[in-house]
Structure formats: structure tokens, C-alpha cells
Design an enzyme around this catalytic site. Structure first.
Site, PDB file in Angstrom:
ATOM      1  N   GLU A   6     -58.090  -5.242 -47.886  1.00  0.00           N
ATOM      2  CA  GLU A   6     -57.990  -3.846 -48.333  1.00  0.00           C
ATOM      3  C   GLU A   6     -57.299  -3.754 -49.691  1.00  0.00           C
ATOM      4  OE1 GLU A   6     -54.382  -4.610 -45.671  1.00  0.00           O
ATOM      5  OE2 GLU A   6     -56.457  -5.276 -45.838  1.00  0.00           O
TER       6      GLU A   6
ATOM      7  N   ASP B 151     -64.189  -0.394 -42.157  1.00  0.00           N
ATOM      8  CA  ASP B 151     -65.220  -0.685 -43.163  1.00  0.00           C
ATOM      9  C   ASP B 151     -65.628   0.582 -43.907  1.00  0.00           C
ATOM     10  OD1 ASP B 151     -65.176  -3.315 -42.406  1.00  0.00           O
ATOM     11  OD2 ASP B 151     -67.016  -3.231 -41.206  1.00  0.00           O
TER      12      ASP B 151
END
Length: 307
Positions: free
Chosen positions: A226, A200
């Protein structure tokens, strides 16, 4: 004492909404407006159109304001007639007592005009403040609804609007438009080795670095996981390639430090330039296909989609 007019109800609803810390969505506005006013709406009606209650609240507020101004205009017309009549009578009056009576009427009427105007001004000012508050809160709510909660990049909802706008502008003005689909290399390995919190943090780090490199007119969108989409208005393939090179340099110079350890990161990217006969969806799909070419080519590289 409960609020009596739409403006008071709206202000009370806004206050309670803020006190409860709920997001300023149209549905919540409408729910609290009905709660304060004592009106209950069928559940299916709320589900079908969340903006309906808010529009009803605004309509009631504007209707009350319109009624107030209409009443004010009528009162002023009536008061003006009274003053004009009293002035005409005053010019013909001979007795002191009659003159005092007429002056008293004029003074009383003038006071009534002042009071009516002042009350209307306060009511209209309150309505204006309530409407401005709703507008500001809805703008903030709209912004939050278009922002990815983790990274602060724009989300897919925002992407549709930005892409549609930029494609239309590029085709209308015959300017260049290029998009880049970017994906972090071996992101799963980072999650497995350092944990999901590190993953994260890495996505947030990528967002900050990318925003620092991009221009104000560019858009960064978290496409999923991502994977990020970068929209580059008035930019050709060479310009987009230059942006990717700058990003690579920025990532190399400023790796994420997690628990005192740097996490080096590379990315793969696909570039696509808008053609005259395609829409935003097709443009993104070509950039996505070029991204997969980059991954199959060994990652840490940029591929360009054929027109």
C-alpha cells in the site's frame, strides 16, 4: 504453402502470435518466427538473450528488403540500357519490320520495369507494415511491463527509469525535484474487516484519485503493497506539501464505497527534496525515512526529510 521470405514469415508469426493471445514480447516473437520458418534454436540461447530471436527476425527482414532493392536497381539499370540501345537503333532503322521489332523490345522492357517496380513496392510495403506492427506491439508490451497490474500505476521497473531521467534533468538544469512516499494508514485493518477485495479496490481508488490531482509531468509509482512513490519534477517542498494537502481533501470528499458502505482512509507521507550531491536511490530512501517518522508521529500526517 509455407512462407518463403523473412517478411512473409514475420507476418505469419505475428498473425499466429495474435491468434494465440500471447503477449508481444521479444521472446515470443522470436519463438513464433522460428516455429513458422521451421528453425529450432537451442534452449540455452533463448534463455540467455530473449531479444536475440527478435533481432534476428528484423535483421532477416531488412536483409531481404535490401536485397530486393539491390536487385531492383540492377534490373532497372539493365532495362535502361536495353531501352537506350533500342532507341538508338530505332533512330537509324529504315525498314518497317525492324522498327516494329525495336518498338516491341521497348514495350516489353517497359512492362518488365513496371512489373519489377510494382513487385518491389508490394514487398517493401509488406515489410514496412510488419516492422510497424512489431514496433507498435513492442511499445505496448513495454508499457504493460512498466505498469502495476492491479492499480495501473507505474511499477518499480518504471520507477528506476523515470527517477534516473528526472534526477539527471534536475541536476543538469538546476531545477527543483521533490518526491513523496505515501502509505495508507491501517491498511491491514481494512483487509481484515472488509476483505482483500476491498483492499484491492481501495488501492485502485487511491490510484484514480491521486492521478486526478497530479499534473501530467508527475509520476505515480506503486512502490510496494500500500506504499506509493510520487515524483514531482520542478517542485519544491512547499509545492509538494500543497499536493499532499489536496490529496487529503480529495480522499476526505470521495471515500471508497464498498458494499454500500464508505471506507474512510487517511495516509501518512514523507517528502524529500533532491540535493545537488545525491542520486535517485538516496532521495527515495530519505523520503521513506520521513514516511516512517510520520507513522511514528501518529499517522495521518506529512513529515519532511532533512537535506
Amino acid at each position: 504453402m509455407s512462407p518463403q521470405n523473412p517478411t512473409d514469415i514475420a507476418r505469419a508469426a505475428l498473425y499466429q502470435l495474435t491468434e494465440d493471445g500471447l503477449p508481444p514480447t521479444p521472446e515470443n516473437y522470436g519463438k513464433y518466427y522460428r516455429k513458422v520458418s521451421g528453425e529450432e534454436a537451442p534452449q540455452e540461447q533463448v534463455d540467455q538473450n530473449t531479444c536475440g530471436p527478435l533481432l534476428t527476425m528484423i535483421r532477416d527482414m531488412l536483409g531481404e528488403a535490401s536485397e530486393r532493392t539491390g536487385t531492383l536497381a540492377s534490373d532497372l539499370q539493365s532495362h535502361n540500357k536495353t531501352i537506350k540501345s533500342s532507341i538508338d537503333d530505332l533512330s537509324q532503322a529504315q525498314e518497317k519490320k525492324r522498327m516494329l521489332q525495336l518498338l516491341g523490345t521497348i514495350l516489353t522492357t517497359t512492362t518488365s520495369i513496371h512489373s519489377s517496380v510494382e513487385d518491389a513496392h508490394l514487398d517493401l510495403a509488406a515489410t514496412k507494415m510488419a516492422l510497424e506492427h512489431i514496433k507498435n506491439e513492442l511499445q505496448e508490451s513495454r508499457h504493460l511491463m512498466q505498469e502495476d497490474w492491479l492499480t495501473g500505476a507505474q511499477n518499480r521497473r518504471a520507477m528506476d527509469m523515470v527517477l534516473t531521467k528526472e534526477v539527471a534533468r534536475a541536476q543538469r538544469s538546476a531545477t527543483k525535484l521533490t518526491v513523496a512516499m505515501l502509505d495508507l494508514d491501517y491498511f491491514k485493518r481494512i483487509n481484515d474487516e472488509f476483505g482483500h477485495d476491498a483492499g484491492d479496490k481501495l488501492l485502485q481508488h487511491l490510484t484514480l484519485i491521486t492521478k486526478a490531482v497530479l499534473r501530467e509531468a508527475d509520476s505515480l509509482i506503486r512502490y510496494g503493497g500500500e506504499e506509493f512513490l510520487i515524483i514531482l519534477p520542478e517542485t519544491d517542498i512547499n509545492g509538494a506539501q500543497f499536493v499532499m494537502d489536496r490529496l487529503k481533501q480529495a480522499f476526505q470528499k470521495t471515500p471508497l464505497a464498498y458494499d454500500g458502505k464508505p471506507i474512510p482512509v487517511t495516509f501518512s507521507a514523507g517528502l524529500a527534496r533532491l540535493t545537488s550531491d545525491e542520486n535517485g536511490h538516496a532521495l527515495v530512501m530519505r523520503a521513506d525515512a520521513a514516511l516512517y517518522e510520520a507513522k511514528h508521529a501518529g499517522r495521518n500526517c506529512v513529515k519532511i526529510a532533512a537535506d
